[in-house]
Write an enzyme that holds these catalytic residues in place. Structure first.
Site, PDB file in Angstrom:
ATOM      1  N   TYR A  40       0.835  -1.204   0.000  1.00 11.63           N
ATOM      2  CA  TYR A  40       0.000   0.000   0.000  1.00 11.63           C
ATOM      3  C   TYR A  40       0.874   1.260   0.000  1.00 11.63           C
ATOM      4  O   TYR A  40       0.557   2.240  -0.666  1.00 11.63           O
ATOM      5  CB  TYR A  40      -0.935   0.019   1.213  1.00 11.63           C
ATOM      6  CG  TYR A  40      -2.052  -0.995   1.101  1.00 11.63           C
ATOM      7  CD1 TYR A  40      -2.774  -1.116  -0.079  1.00 11.63           C
ATOM      8  CD2 TYR A  40      -2.382  -1.819   2.166  1.00 11.63           C
ATOM      9  CE1 TYR A  40      -3.790  -2.049  -0.196  1.00 11.63           C
ATOM     10  CE2 TYR A  40      -3.391  -2.755   2.060  1.00 11.63           C
ATOM     11  CZ  TYR A  40      -4.103  -2.866   0.887  1.00 11.63           C
ATOM     12  OH  TYR A  40      -5.107  -3.779   0.765  1.00 11.63           O
ATOM     13  N   GLU A  93       5.639  16.162   1.105  1.00  5.79           N
ATOM     14  CA  GLU A  93       4.790  16.288  -0.091  1.00  5.79           C
ATOM     15  C   GLU A  93       3.730  15.174  -0.096  1.00  5.79           C
ATOM     16  O   GLU A  93       2.591  15.401  -0.493  1.00  5.79           O
ATOM     17  CB  GLU A  93       5.673  16.217  -1.349  1.00  5.79           C
ATOM     18  CG  GLU A  93       4.932  16.446  -2.650  1.00  5.79           C
ATOM     19  CD  GLU A  93       4.283  17.810  -2.776  1.00  5.79           C
ATOM     20  OE1 GLU A  93       4.926  18.822  -2.431  1.00  5.79           O
ATOM     21  OE2 GLU A  93       3.115  17.869  -3.211  1.00  5.79           O
TER      22      GLU A  93
HETATM   23  N1  LIG Z   1     -12.231  23.458  -1.170  1.00  8.75           N
HETATM   24  C1  LIG Z   1     -11.445  24.545  -1.143  1.00  8.75           C
HETATM   25  N2  LIG Z   1     -11.844  25.634  -0.448  1.00  8.75           N
HETATM   26  C2  LIG Z   1     -11.050  26.730  -0.409  1.00  8.75           C
HETATM   27  N3  LIG Z   1      -9.890  26.864  -1.041  1.00  8.75           N
HETATM   28  C3  LIG Z   1      -9.435  25.803  -1.739  1.00  8.75           C
HETATM   29  C4  LIG Z   1     -10.186  24.600  -1.833  1.00  8.75           C
HETATM   30  N4  LIG Z   1      -9.488  23.737  -2.592  1.00  8.75           N
HETATM   31  C5  LIG Z   1      -8.377  24.368  -2.951  1.00  8.75           C
HETATM   32  N5  LIG Z   1      -8.333  25.610  -2.448  1.00  8.75           N
HETATM   33  C6  LIG Z   1      -7.261  26.603  -2.632  1.00  8.75           C
HETATM   34  O1  LIG Z   1      -6.583  26.312  -3.820  1.00  8.75           O
HETATM   35  C7  LIG Z   1      -5.210  26.051  -3.546  1.00  8.75           C
HETATM   36  C8  LIG Z   1      -4.726  24.980  -4.489  1.00  8.75           C
HETATM   37  O2  LIG Z   1      -5.424  23.786  -4.195  1.00  8.75           O
HETATM   38  P1  LIG Z   1      -4.826  22.368  -4.578  1.00  8.75           P
HETATM   39  O3  LIG Z   1      -5.824  21.338  -4.193  1.00  8.75           O
HETATM   40  O4  LIG Z   1      -4.392  22.401  -6.003  1.00  8.75           O
HETATM   41  O5  LIG Z   1      -3.594  22.306  -3.580  1.00  8.75           O
HETATM   42  P2  LIG Z   1      -2.032  22.522  -3.882  1.00  8.75           P
HETATM   43  O6  LIG Z   1      -1.346  22.413  -2.558  1.00  8.75           O
HETATM   44  O7  LIG Z   1      -1.776  23.753  -4.668  1.00  8.75           O
HETATM   45  O8  LIG Z   1      -1.776  21.290  -4.795  1.00  8.75           O
HETATM   46  P3  LIG Z   1      -0.352  20.717  -5.241  1.00  8.75           P
HETATM   47  O9  LIG Z   1       0.405  20.419  -3.952  1.00  8.75           O
HETATM   48  O10 LIG Z   1      -0.730  19.500  -6.002  1.00  8.75           O
HETATM   49  O11 LIG Z   1       0.284  21.781  -6.075  1.00  8.75           O
HETATM   50  C9  LIG Z   1      -5.145  25.691  -2.067  1.00  8.75           C
HETATM   51  O12 LIG Z   1      -3.869  25.974  -1.496  1.00  8.75           O
HETATM   52  C10 LIG Z   1      -6.234  26.577  -1.486  1.00  8.75           C
HETATM   53  O13 LIG Z   1      -5.761  27.909  -1.266  1.00  8.75           O
END
Ligand SMILES: Nc1ncnc2c1ncn2[C@@H]1O[C@H](COP(=O)(O)OP(=O)(O)OP(=O)(O)O)[C@@H](O)[C@H]1O
Length: 149
Positions: A40, A93
């Site tokens: 897993y 990460e």
């Molecule tokens: N459900 C949500 N509500 C509010 N803000 C969100 C939501 N989902 C994402 N975000 C915002 O968008 C940003 C990017 O989201 P994502 O899921 O792509 O995370 P990430 O850390 O940027 O991804 P990765 O690590 O893959 O680059 C988050 O850091 C947050 O600020």
């Protein structure tokens, strides 16, 4: 009437003798042995590698730093420090990816201020470790590299 006055004995609560040995009831599936656990974990690694660009970047930078360390013949302790810091960044990460999945599972595609805080803070944690790892690699690799030029 008299029957009602007779106090009924308190219910006997059955406690598991070794609660830590009980299977997690809410889990869909539980890994039953070490080999399955590794499988897993491997699946998590493969998932992160093929879906997370940042994970691939961290893996590449870590590999480059280790290769450079070997090429420059830095000490074993220095190589170990580079390996540890690279692994920490990748592990963070992976945690970030896990947290994103749980947040998406919880709120779906709706905006939520707490979801934003959770994702932003997890991303910031990765950034902090990546900066620390790069700084440490710089301290360990730059002096011998400049020496060799
Ligand atoms: N459900 C949500 N509500 C509010 N803000 C969100 C939501 N989902 C994402 N975000 C915002 O968008 C940003 C990017 O989201 P994502 O899921 O792509 O995370 P990430 O850390 O940027 O991804 P990765 O690590 O893959 O680059 C988050 O850091 C947050 O600020």
């Amino acid at each position: 009437m008299t029957e009602k006055l007779i106090a009924s004995p308190p219910p006997v609560l059955k406690r598991p003798s070794r609660p830590y040995r009980e299977p997690r009831e809410r889990a869909y599936k539980v890994a039953h042995n070490l080999l399955v656990s590794f499988r897993y974990a491997g699946a998590g690694l493969v998932y992160a590698f093929f879906t997370q660009r940042n994970f691939r970047i961290h893996a590449l930078v870590g590999t480059l730093a280790m290769s450079l360390g070997l090429l420059l013949e830095v000490s074993n302790v220095e190589l170990a420090v580079i390996a540890l810091t690279s692994a920490l960044v990748m592990a963070m990460e992976l945690i970030n990816t896990a947290l994103e999945a749980v947040v998406d599972l919880t709120v779906g595609s709706d905006f939520h201020e707490l979801a934003k805080i959770a994702k932003d803070c997890a991303a910031a944690a990765v950034l902090m470790l990546a900066i620390a790892a790069l700084t440490i690699a710089g301290f360990l690799l730059l002096p011998p590299l400049l020496n060799d030029l």
